[in-house]
Write a protein that holds these residues in place. Structure first.
Motif, PDB file in Angstrom:
ATOM      1  N   ALA A  78       0.944  -1.121   0.306  1.00 51.04           N
ATOM      2  CA  ALA A  78       0.165   0.021  -0.145  1.00 51.04           C
ATOM      3  C   ALA A  78       0.675   0.980   0.154  1.00 51.04           C
ATOM      4  CB  ALA A  78      -1.041   0.174   0.984  1.00 51.04           C
ATOM      5  N   MET A  79       1.721   1.661   0.688  1.00 50.44           N
ATOM      6  CA  MET A  79       3.047   2.150   0.680  1.00 50.44           C
ATOM      7  C   MET A  79       3.289   2.477  -0.431  1.00 50.44           C
ATOM      8  SD  MET A  79       2.499   3.162   3.707  1.00 50.44           S
ATOM      9  CE  MET A  79       1.153   3.728   3.296  1.00 50.44           C
ATOM     10  N   GLU A  80       4.158   1.676  -0.921  1.00 52.09           N
ATOM     11  CA  GLU A  80       4.172   1.327  -2.560  1.00 52.09           C
ATOM     12  C   GLU A  80       3.156   2.391  -3.328  1.00 52.09           C
ATOM     13  OE1 GLU A  80       5.022  -1.832  -3.914  1.00 52.09           O
ATOM     14  OE2 GLU A  80       6.753  -2.427  -2.089  1.00 52.09           O
ATOM     15  N   GLN A  81       2.610   1.792  -3.793  1.00 53.10           N
ATOM     16  CA  GLN A  81       0.749   2.161  -4.107  1.00 53.10           C
ATOM     17  C   GLN A  81       1.143   3.617  -4.097  1.00 53.10           C
ATOM     18  OE1 GLN A  81      -3.084   2.182  -3.090  1.00 53.10           O
ATOM     19  NE2 GLN A  81      -3.487   1.277  -5.127  1.00 53.10           N
ATOM     20  N   GLN A  82       0.909   4.230  -2.592  1.00 59.63           N
ATOM     21  CA  GLN A  82       1.210   5.187  -2.106  1.00 59.63           C
ATOM     22  C   GLN A  82       2.302   6.468  -3.384  1.00 59.63           C
ATOM     23  OE1 GLN A  82      -2.173   7.641  -0.496  1.00 59.63           O
ATOM     24  NE2 GLN A  82      -2.802   5.421  -1.132  1.00 59.63           N
ATOM     25  N   ILE A  83       3.401   6.126  -2.979  1.00 57.73           N
ATOM     26  CA  ILE A  83       4.316   6.920  -3.250  1.00 57.73           C
ATOM     27  C   ILE A  83       4.982   6.761  -5.199  1.00 57.73           C
ATOM     28  CG2 ILE A  83       7.386   6.502  -4.161  1.00 57.73           C
ATOM     29  CD1 ILE A  83       7.317   4.706  -0.940  1.00 57.73           C
ATOM     30  N   ARG A  84       3.940   5.532  -5.802  1.00 61.13           N
ATOM     31  CA  ARG A  84       4.008   6.054  -7.127  1.00 61.13           C
ATOM     32  C   ARG A  84       3.209   6.448  -7.818  1.00 61.13           C
ATOM     33  NH1 ARG A  84       7.189   2.045  -8.999  1.00 61.13           N
ATOM     34  NH2 ARG A  84       7.402   0.076  -8.062  1.00 61.13           N
ATOM     35  N   ALA A  85       2.320   7.146  -6.929  1.00 61.28           N
ATOM     36  CA  ALA A  85       0.627   7.992  -6.930  1.00 61.28           C
ATOM     37  C   ALA A  85       1.602   9.393  -6.790  1.00 61.28           C
ATOM     38  CB  ALA A  85       0.248   8.218  -6.468  1.00 61.28           C
ATOM     39  N   CYS A  86       2.829   9.552  -6.575  1.00 55.72           N
ATOM     40  CA  CYS A  86       3.885  11.064  -6.095  1.00 55.72           C
ATOM     41  C   CYS A  86       4.884  10.754  -6.727  1.00 55.72           C
ATOM     42  CB  CYS A  86       2.637  12.215  -5.554  1.00 55.72           C
ATOM     43  SG  CYS A  86       3.375  13.476  -5.449  1.00 55.72           S
ATOM     44  N   PRO A  87       5.298   9.830  -7.229  1.00 60.40           N
ATOM     45  CA  PRO A  87       7.215   9.627  -6.620  1.00 60.40           C
ATOM     46  C   PRO A  87       8.125  10.880  -7.138  1.00 60.40           C
ATOM     47  CG  PRO A  87       6.980   9.001  -9.219  1.00 60.40           C
ATOM     48  CD  PRO A  87       5.763   9.413  -8.523  1.00 60.40           C
ATOM     49  N   GLN A  88       7.448  12.083  -7.915  1.00 60.37           N
ATOM     50  CA  GLN A  88       8.545  13.469  -7.574  1.00 60.37           C
ATOM     51  C   GLN A  88       8.337  14.036  -5.952  1.00 60.37           C
ATOM     52  OE1 GLN A  88       5.646  13.107  -9.126  1.00 60.37           O
ATOM     53  NE2 GLN A  88       6.413  11.816 -11.522  1.00 60.37           N
ATOM     54  N   GLN A  89       7.409  13.625  -4.741  1.00 60.33           N
ATOM     55  CA  GLN A  89       7.338  13.700  -3.735  1.00 60.33           C
ATOM     56  C   GLN A  89       7.539  13.043  -2.510  1.00 60.33           C
ATOM     57  OE1 GLN A  89       4.362  17.082  -2.515  1.00 60.33           O
ATOM     58  NE2 GLN A  89       4.206  17.399  -4.518  1.00 60.33           N
ATOM     59  N   TYR A  90       7.917  11.917  -2.270  1.00 57.90           N
ATOM     60  CA  TYR A  90       8.878  10.722  -1.868  1.00 57.90           C
ATOM     61  C   TYR A  90      10.235  11.003  -1.647  1.00 57.90           C
ATOM     62  CZ  TYR A  90       9.864   6.235   0.760  1.00 57.90           C
ATOM     63  OH  TYR A  90      10.585   4.992   1.572  1.00 57.90           O
ATOM     64  N   LEU A  91      10.493  11.169  -0.688  1.00 54.22           N
ATOM     65  CA  LEU A  91      12.051  10.772   0.077  1.00 54.22           C
ATOM     66  C   LEU A  91      12.802   9.977  -0.372  1.00 54.22           C
ATOM     67  CD1 LEU A  91      11.131  12.603   3.877  1.00 54.22           C
ATOM     68  CD2 LEU A  91      12.103  14.163   1.956  1.00 54.22           C
ATOM     69  N   TRP A  92      13.319  10.281  -1.388  1.00 56.77           N
ATOM     70  CA  TRP A  92      13.745   8.930  -2.208  1.00 56.77           C
ATOM     71  C   TRP A  92      14.882   8.775  -0.873  1.00 56.77           C
ATOM     72  CZ3 TRP A  92      11.636   5.181  -4.124  1.00 56.77           C
ATOM     73  CH2 TRP A  92      10.591   5.827  -5.126  1.00 56.77           C
ATOM     74  N   GLY A  93      15.618  10.326  -0.448  1.00 54.43           N
ATOM     75  CA  GLY A  93      16.931   9.680   0.344  1.00 54.43           C
ATOM     76  C   GLY A  93      17.074   9.210   1.832  1.00 54.43           C
ATOM     77  N   TYR A  94      15.304   9.301   2.320  1.00 55.84           N
ATOM     78  CA  TYR A  94      15.573   8.531   3.497  1.00 55.84           C
ATOM     79  C   TYR A  94      16.342   7.110   3.316  1.00 55.84           C
ATOM     80  CZ  TYR A  94      13.133   6.409   7.625  1.00 55.84           C
ATOM     81  OH  TYR A  94      13.284   5.716   8.650  1.00 55.84           O
ATOM     82  N   ALA A  95      17.128   6.678   4.142  1.00 56.94           N
ATOM     83  CA  ALA A  95      17.419   5.752   4.560  1.00 56.94           C
ATOM     84  C   ALA A  95      16.780   3.924   4.796  1.00 56.94           C
ATOM     85  CB  ALA A  95      18.560   5.903   5.434  1.00 56.94           C
ATOM     86  N   ARG A  96      16.333   3.860   4.178  1.00 53.26           N
ATOM     87  CA  ARG A  96      14.938   3.070   3.661  1.00 53.26           C
ATOM     88  C   ARG A  96      15.230   1.314   4.136  1.00 53.26           C
ATOM     89  NH1 ARG A  96      11.774   0.059   5.738  1.00 53.26           N
ATOM     90  NH2 ARG A  96       9.852  -0.961   5.437  1.00 53.26           N
ATOM     91  N   TYR A  97      16.444   1.130   3.214  1.00 54.88           N
ATOM     92  CA  TYR A  97      16.588   0.118   3.618  1.00 54.88           C
ATOM     93  C   TYR A  97      17.701  -0.347   4.984  1.00 54.88           C
ATOM     94  CZ  TYR A  97      14.289  -0.608  -0.616  1.00 54.88           C
ATOM     95  OH  TYR A  97      12.858  -0.696  -1.003  1.00 54.88           O
ATOM     96  N   LYS A  98      18.273   0.673   5.694  1.00 56.74           N
ATOM     97  CA  LYS A  98      18.707   0.359   6.807  1.00 56.74           C
ATOM     98  C   LYS A  98      19.138  -0.993   8.017  1.00 56.74           C
ATOM     99  CE  LYS A  98      17.653   3.790  10.704  1.00 56.74           C
ATOM    100  NZ  LYS A  98      18.199   4.190  10.571  1.00 56.74           N
ATOM    101  N   GLN A  99      19.997  -0.983   8.136  1.00 56.08           N
ATOM    102  CA  GLN A  99      19.941  -2.520   8.952  1.00 56.08           C
ATOM    103  C   GLN A  99      20.322  -2.071  10.130  1.00 56.08           C
ATOM    104  OE1 GLN A  99      22.792  -6.021   7.219  1.00 56.08           O
ATOM    105  NE2 GLN A  99      22.919  -6.838   8.968  1.00 56.08           N
ATOM    106  N   PRO A 100      19.082  -2.759  11.595  1.00 54.97           N
ATOM    107  CA  PRO A 100      19.185  -2.624  12.734  1.00 54.97           C
ATOM    108  C   PRO A 100      21.014  -3.586  12.862  1.00 54.97           C
ATOM    109  CG  PRO A 100      17.235  -2.881  12.394  1.00 54.97           C
ATOM    110  CD  PRO A 100      17.641  -3.305  10.630  1.00 54.97           C
ATOM    111  N   ARG A 101      21.405  -3.162  13.385  1.00 53.77           N
ATOM    112  CA  ARG A 101      22.525  -4.679  14.232  1.00 53.77           C
ATOM    113  C   ARG A 101      22.431  -6.054  14.116  1.00 53.77           C
ATOM    114  NH1 ARG A 101      26.261  -0.829  18.439  1.00 53.77           N
ATOM    115  NH2 ARG A 101      26.583   0.819  17.306  1.00 53.77           N
ATOM    116  N   ALA A 102      21.701  -6.144  15.000  1.00 52.73           N
ATOM    117  CA  ALA A 102      20.915  -7.731  14.825  1.00 52.73           C
ATOM    118  C   ALA A 102      19.812  -8.145  14.440  1.00 52.73           C
ATOM    119  CB  ALA A 102      21.106  -7.198  17.386  1.00 52.73           C
ATOM    120  N   GLU A 103      19.876  -7.090  13.552  1.00 49.14           N
ATOM    121  CA  GLU A 103      18.347  -7.971  12.019  1.00 49.14           C
ATOM    122  C   GLU A 103      18.806  -8.025  11.251  1.00 49.14           C
ATOM    123  OE1 GLU A 103      15.525  -8.557  13.590  1.00 49.14           O
ATOM    124  OE2 GLU A 103      15.726  -7.692  15.506  1.00 49.14           O
ATOM    125  N   ALA A 104      19.798  -9.043  10.683  1.00 50.70           N
ATOM    126  CA  ALA A 104      20.133  -9.780   9.153  1.00 50.70           C
ATOM    127  C   ALA A 104      19.127  -9.839   8.446  1.00 50.70           C
ATOM    128  CB  ALA A 104      21.710 -10.368   9.717  1.00 50.70           C
TER     129      ALA A 104
END
Length: 285
Positions: free
Chosen positions: A251-277
């Motif tokens: 659902a979040m992907e759908q919202q982003i694709r509706a207006c990709p020019q305003q999404y924070l693409w620089g946000y570290a969405r794929y950040k990995q917590p230390r103990a979460e491989a």
């Protein structure tokens, strides 16, 4: 810094957006790390820089407009589309979980919704993480608890308050594409790549039977204001937690694709917590 914040809050929105656009491009040019992450995240979703370059300016505009949204006594103009899904949920006596990604003016989403419905249906409860700087922490505590909004800490106590609010038939607001702390999420696909994703949004719905309302507050061109889009999830949320988290990510992907020019693409969405491989099979896919 507090005096600068107050000064910015008095500036007209067109000037703030112009300054913000410049700021966005300055940061993009000055930070190779930010620039690489922006481009990589957009590419993961299937977009080239030419398709989403406007998001560079919008990221700066988001920062520049924040003092005004927090401190100015009047909210900027905001049109609303899809309010019937909220009215229906309240009419059924259900709580509401508003979900919005890091897109457009998500700060205004909750403020506008609170102005529209909180007088009749109770405040909208949101989580917030106190800032490290003392002056900013004090400011955030004040502005987060505006009329119609109840801000609670990112703790077990805060989660309990959200559950109680939903069971009273009130609403809560979350950004489910925010990377959660260790132990508070699971790995789920986001634009085809495993992303450590919060389970809180799904758990709140599963435990309370609340309705899910997707929100996207779009910033209109030439500082003409904003437009808040609201819609339902489209299907019942699964009782299976991993599947429910996948539904919310989709659902979040759908919202982003509706207006990709305003999404924070620089946000570290794929950040990995230390103990979460991430799962090896998915990570290598």
């Amino acid at each position: 810094m507090p005096s600068v914040f107050r000064l910015l809050a008095r500036l007209p929105l067109p000037l703030l957006h112009a300054l913000g656009a410049v700021l966005g491009w300055l940061v993009f040019a000055a930070s190779p790390t930010y620039r690489r992450r922006f481009v990589a995240n957009a590419r993961q979703a299937g977009y080239g820089l030419a398709q989403v370059h406007a998001a560079v300016a919008h990221a700066g505009q988001m920062l520049a407009e924040t003092p005004r949204l927090w401190l100015h006594p009047r909210l900027p103009r905001c049109d609303m589309r899809g309010s019937q899904v909220v009215e229906q949920a309240y009419g059924e006596g259900r709580g509401i979980v508003f979900l919005t990604p890091h897109i457009g003016c998500f700060e205004l989403s909750v403020q506008h919704a609170a102005r529209q419905w909180s007088a009749q249906h109770g405040p909208i409860t949101v989580l917030y993480r106190p800032a490290r700087q003392a002056w900013l922490a004090q400011l955030m505590q004040t502005v987060r608890n505006r009329p119609g909004i109840a801000a609670v800490p990112t703790s077990l106590q805060g989660v309990r308050q959200m559950i109680k609010a939903l069971r009273r038939g009130e609403a809560v607001g979350l950004l489910p594409d925010q990377v959660p702390p260790e132990g508070q999420g699971l790995w789920s696909p986001f634009f085809g790549r495993p992303a450590y994703t919060m389970t809180l949004a799904a758990r709140l719905v599963q435990q309370t039977g609340a309705a899910v309302v997707l929100a996207r507050c779009e910033r209109l061109g030439w500082a003409r204001g904003y437009r808040l889009h609201l819609q339902g999830l489209g299907e019942p949320l699964s009782a299976d937690l991993p599947q429910a988290v996948r539904q919310i990510n989709a659902a979040m992907e759908q919202q982003i694709r509706a207006c990709p020019q305003q999404y924070l693409w620089g946000y570290a969405r794929y950040k990995q917590p230390r103990a979460e491989a991430p799962p090896l099979a998915q990570a290598g896919a």
